[in-house]
Design an enzyme around this catalytic site. Sequence first.
Site, short mmCIF file in Angstrom:
data_model
loop_
_atom_site.label_atom_id
_atom_site.label_comp_id
_atom_site.label_asym_id
_atom_site.label_seq_id
_atom_site.Cartn_x
_atom_site.Cartn_y
_atom_site.Cartn_z
N GLU A 166 0.80 -1.22 0.00
CA GLU A 166 0.00 0.00 0.00
C GLU A 166 0.84 1.28 0.00
OE1 GLU A 166 -2.98 -0.21 3.05
OE2 GLU A 166 -3.96 -1.93 2.14
N GLU A 354 -5.27 -9.10 0.68
CA GLU A 354 -5.94 -8.86 1.96
C GLU A 354 -7.43 -8.70 1.72
OE1 GLU A 354 -4.49 -5.58 4.34
OE2 GLU A 354 -2.40 -6.08 3.89
C1 BGC Z 1 -3.14 -2.91 5.74
C2 BGC Z 1 -3.13 -3.71 7.02
C3 BGC Z 1 -4.30 -3.30 7.90
C4 BGC Z 1 -5.58 -3.59 7.15
C5 BGC Z 1 -6.85 -3.23 7.93
C6 BGC Z 1 -4.51 -2.69 5.16
O1 BGC Z 1 -4.61 -1.37 4.80
O2 BGC Z 1 -2.25 -3.45 4.80
O3 BGC Z 1 -1.90 -3.55 7.63
O4 BGC Z 1 -4.29 -3.89 9.14
O5 BGC Z 1 -5.61 -2.86 5.96
O6 BGC Z 1 -6.90 -1.88 8.18
#
Ligand code: BGC
Length: 452
Positions: A166, A354
């Site tokens: 990110e 993610e």
């Molecule tokens: C990040 C994580 C974070 C997750 C939830 C992403 O932006 O890579 O480190 O915990 O979102 O906020």
Amino acid sequence: MVRFPSDFIWGVACASYQCEGGWDADGKGPSIWDDFCHRFGGSPVKNNDNGDIACDSYHRYPEDIALMKRLNIQAYRFSISWARVMPDGDGPLNEAGLDYYDDLVDRLLANGIEPMITLYHWDLPSALQYRGGWLNREMVDIFARYAEVIAKRFKGRVKKYMTINEPQCVALGYYSEGAAPGWRCPEEDVARLFHILALSHSAAQRAIKAVDPEALVGLVPCGKLCCPVEDTPEGRQSAYRATFEMSKEPWRWAFNTNIILDSVILRRYDDSAPAPVRKFAATVPQGDWEAMEAPDFIGINLYNGDMVDAEGRPAALHRGFPRTALKWPVTPEVIHFGPMHLHRRYGLPIMITENGLSCNDIIFRDGKVHDPKRIDFLHRYLTELSKAIAEGVPVMGYLQWSFLDNFEWSSGYDERFGIVYVDYPTLRRIPKDSAAWYARVIATNGDCLNED
Ligand code: BGC
């Protein structure tokens, strides 16, 4: 019908500062998140929380890996704490730190879990911040040297790397006080910072490939991804356009997905780039564009999308719209349309690096952690993801965020994203209902999602 390819990878993800702890153990140097949380007079992090101990994965990783295996997890995306392996970021190696990751990787492999390494998930060694952080152009070579160290160490054992997690949130720390280092720079400097990040990704990718030509290298952006309120051809087209249209509002442009992907893949900025970006772009020498490297895949962190109407204008969410504990809207469509937009523009394979949500999880009277909202959320999102695959988007895999509850940056430990509950006073791990549910999704390669 929900279907996933037979070679689809099902995994989980986390990041060093969020779960490791051991903040000064065995020769580790300080990082900007250590400094941010330890700031004299109190940090901007909720409850003054910090990652000193976090989930103590630095010491408990064998237990965590055993649990991953029991839950059928096929891949673990973790980040390397740069300051653990190179305390100054650009100097001597800390063998004890490298040994930790050696053993982590070996144990994952021994348990049939694919290790995937993120090189940079925000915890820059403090020594590099003192040299200007990501505003210092020397970072391009420094990051490449670090990448080379890691690639040499893990060659043959690790096959997928992600360079920068990110970049949009890395930049956040240079214009807001909510993230480390908490600097406040002018917009034009932040435009330069994105360019340095793009060059750094490219140099790191070259360094990894020079060591291990077989390795796949990804870049992991985040940012605006638009979904049509009505799924019509016009609606889709407008959502596509709105996704890559850069905002003119101060700082909003810094949250566009394409601020980094256009640089490394298309070697240009979008025509809609706002004044500070255009002003900076005019100073970029041609050689810089030639040095850009398109990643092998785009890793995308997906939580929610922006709904837009048929003209691509933001659509208001109705009153009482479903939201997570962090108040993020629940918009499963984003994992259908987001990968489609990115694949259409860049033509690269996608990995969902993610996806998940924060819930107000508690231990129930029966000693278990029931999280039906997480199961419902993941079910909806995975169903939508299968639509993107059915429409021809090459999606390599899905990594749920996160395996354990962990340190959620400026929100501290109040937010729980894990499928495994962490009881912080004892550090005991309690798999939530969603963990067993996800284990079954993996065991059936997603077929059980068709059941109700
Ligand atoms: C990040 C994580 C974070 C997750 C939830 C992403 O932006 O890579 O480190 O915990 O979102 O906020």
